[in-house]
Design a protein around this motif. Structure first.
Motif, PDB file in Angstrom:
ATOM      1  N   GLU A  96       0.824  -1.199   0.000  1.00  0.00           N
ATOM      2  CA  GLU A  96       0.000   0.000   0.000  1.00  0.00           C
ATOM      3  C   GLU A  96       0.866   1.259   0.000  1.00  0.00           C
ATOM      4  O   GLU A  96       1.909   1.306   0.659  1.00  0.00           O
ATOM      5  N   LEU A 140     -13.436   2.472  12.036  1.00  0.00           N
ATOM      6  CA  LEU A 140     -12.169   2.852  11.403  1.00  0.00           C
ATOM      7  C   LEU A 140     -11.173   3.348  12.444  1.00  0.00           C
ATOM      8  O   LEU A 140      -9.989   2.974  12.406  1.00  0.00           O
ATOM      9  N   ILE A 193      -5.049   0.270  -1.782  1.00  0.00           N
ATOM     10  CA  ILE A 193      -5.570  -0.594  -0.713  1.00  0.00           C
ATOM     11  C   ILE A 193      -5.449  -2.048  -1.166  1.00  0.00           C
ATOM     12  O   ILE A 193      -5.715  -2.362  -2.332  1.00  0.00           O
ATOM     13  N   TYR A 241      -7.907  -5.678   3.087  1.00  0.00           N
ATOM     14  CA  TYR A 241      -8.670  -4.622   3.761  1.00  0.00           C
ATOM     15  C   TYR A 241     -10.021  -4.371   3.101  1.00  0.00           C
ATOM     16  O   TYR A 241     -10.992  -4.017   3.781  1.00  0.00           O
ATOM     17  N   LEU A 288     -13.233  -4.405   5.509  1.00  0.00           N
ATOM     18  CA  LEU A 288     -14.126  -3.240   5.550  1.00  0.00           C
ATOM     19  C   LEU A 288     -15.525  -3.604   5.071  1.00  0.00           C
ATOM     20  O   LEU A 288     -16.522  -3.082   5.574  1.00  0.00           O
ATOM     21  N   TYR A 347     -11.631   3.453   3.013  1.00  0.00           N
ATOM     22  CA  TYR A 347     -10.291   3.407   3.602  1.00  0.00           C
ATOM     23  C   TYR A 347      -9.673   4.806   3.683  1.00  0.00           C
ATOM     24  O   TYR A 347      -8.734   5.042   4.428  1.00  0.00           O
ATOM     25  N   GLN A 387      -6.457   6.642   5.938  1.00  0.00           N
ATOM     26  CA  GLN A 387      -5.197   6.861   5.236  1.00  0.00           C
ATOM     27  C   GLN A 387      -4.772   8.324   5.295  1.00  0.00           C
ATOM     28  O   GLN A 387      -3.593   8.644   5.446  1.00  0.00           O
TER      29      GLN A 387
END
Length: 446
Positions: free
Chosen positions: A28, A95, A367, A371, A375, A396, A400
């Protein structure tokens, strides 16, 4: 990898763009766009303006009576194809817990995953371009004037007329669905060239709507190329070019008008002290590019748009970072373009979108599929919302940005305290229950 890549050795590429090392390893990354420019310095050079967006919006309004007639599910919105904007406070807490960091501001989900007719973001651009083409043909042949009630497009007379014409597109799935469903409803003959990663249920749904589906054992770019070649053989065959279409782009851009109204209804202010952050899943770039472009026209420097791509298909990031755009593909650097996020499985970006957005997009992050599934499960568990894997790429983003975006925030004098974050959910409501359950179970095993 000792061979030359676009005239340079890999070591030279890595020296020029150190982030490439992680990208090639499918790790990532979070890239801040060094070419990002203040809107006032850009506005004169942009290919479209608010008037172009308004023209697209007016065309969709003209077709609203037709849409309401042939798609009963749109009657409550009087034929306007729009999705809800909802708060996801539980997911915001998830999150924060998952990534052990505070996410300040308001977190919202733009539910294009639940757009009427096609159940994805592609209902915007895909349906718009087909309607634009249908209108042009009808006007050219004197079948309608723009003052008429467009419910006449639902008549047998119009279906018979459009049956003389074909529409062709190449797709990983969702664009093909939106174009296939609306084109067939108008009476066009429709050909959808599908890449190898397209889901079987999407092919079957298209066929059940009378669409001719051509399957290819190759990727998205190949499917588009085959569609383009087929359409060139017949002057009555209109090719919708996902890689380069300004009409698709403007159909997506209309979303900005709709979102502005929704924010106003929720009394959400967008200005320097109340920044808007928008996180958009990105494949070839048309949908996120068009939406981000529209948002920049309306909110200028107060909106900050980030694209999200799978680690195995970071084509827009690669194209923008190197500024080679469509001249480079992820496969050139040995990245396999294989991801469960089928709508984002694109190896070569749109030149048109890349060049249009290269100074407007704030950044791009990637991503991994792991993930996406985690998610997906959390979104279902805490919000009761089912999305397809691609659609979770945007969710995401806030985490981030908090983790990696401090230099951006400082450079632009931004604070998260009064921020609004919008994660754009791009597809999901048409996914069969058994498919969605399989996605969920896969996440359980992580």
């Amino acid at each position: 990898m000792n061979q030359l890549i676009h005239g340079k050795r890999l070591t030279e590429w890595l020296r020029m763009y150190p982030l490439l090392e992680k990208m090639i390893s499918t790790e990532e990354v979070f890239w801040l766009n060094p070419n990002y420019t203040k809107f006032t310095n850009m506005v004169e050079k942009l290919p479209f303006d608010e008037g172009d967006m308004l023209e697209a919006e007016q065309r969709l309004k003209r077709f609203a009576p037709f849409i309401a007639t042939v798609f009963p599910e749109t009657k409550n919105l009087k034929g306007i194809i729009e999705s809800p904007l909802i708060g996801i406070e539980n997911m915001q807490e998830e999150l924060a817990a998952m990534f052990k960091q505070s996410i300040q501001g308001k977190l919202l989900l733009k539910c294009d995953s639940h757009l009427p007719i096609a159940g994805s973001i592609k209902a915007r651009g895909g349906i718009y371009e087909v309607l634009k083409h249908a209108e042009e043909l009808a006007l050219e042949h004197g079948l309608v004037s723009i003052e008429d009630d467009y419910s006449v497009f639902a008549s047998d007379k119009f279906r018979t007329f459009f049956s003389q014409y074909s529409i062709t597109v190449g797709s990983t799935g969702n664009l093909g669905l939106s174009i296939g469903i609306i084109s067939a409803k108008l009476g066009f003959r429709v050909n959808v060239h599908m890449s190898a990663d397209a889901r079987q249920w999407k092919k079957e749904l298209l066929r059940s709507n009378g669409v001719n589906v051509i399957e290819h054992n190759s990727d998205y770019s190949y499917a588009v190329e085959m569609g383009r070649k087929e359409a060139e053989k017949d002057p009555n065959n209109y090719f919708i070019d996902d890689e380069n279409s300004p009409h698709l782009f403007m159909g997506y851009a209309v979303a900005a008008f709709r979102l502005k109204k929704q924010l106003e209804e929720k009394k959400i202010v967008v200005d320097k002290d109340h920044p808007l952050f928008v996180y958009l899943p990105c494949g070839v770039g048309g949908a996120p590019g068009g939406i981000a472009f529209g948002l920049k026209l309306l909110f200028q420097d107060d909106v900050h748009c980030f694209f999200a791509e799978p680690t195995h298909s970071p084509c827009m990031l690669l194209g923008m970072m190197t500024r080679l755009h469509d001249r480079v593909s992820v496969q050139d650097f040995g990245i396999d373009n294989k991801t469960e996020a089928d709508g984002l499985a694109v190896g070569r970006p749109s030149k048109f979108v890349g060049k249009t957005m290269e100074k407007l997009v704030s950044g791009i992050y990637t991503i991994n599929d792991h993930y996406l599934f985690i998610l997906l499960k959390r979104m279902k568990d805490v919000e009761g919302i089912s999305l397809e894997p691609s659609a979770l790429a945007g969710v995401y983003g806030p985490a981030q940005l908090v983790a990696e975006g401090k230099p951006y925030m400082e450079r632009h004098g931004l604070t998260m305290k009064n921020a609004t974050h919008i994660c754009w959910a791009t597809g999901g409501s048409l996914v069969p229950k058994e498919e969605m359950e399989a996605y969920y179970q896969k996440a359980v095993n992580f």
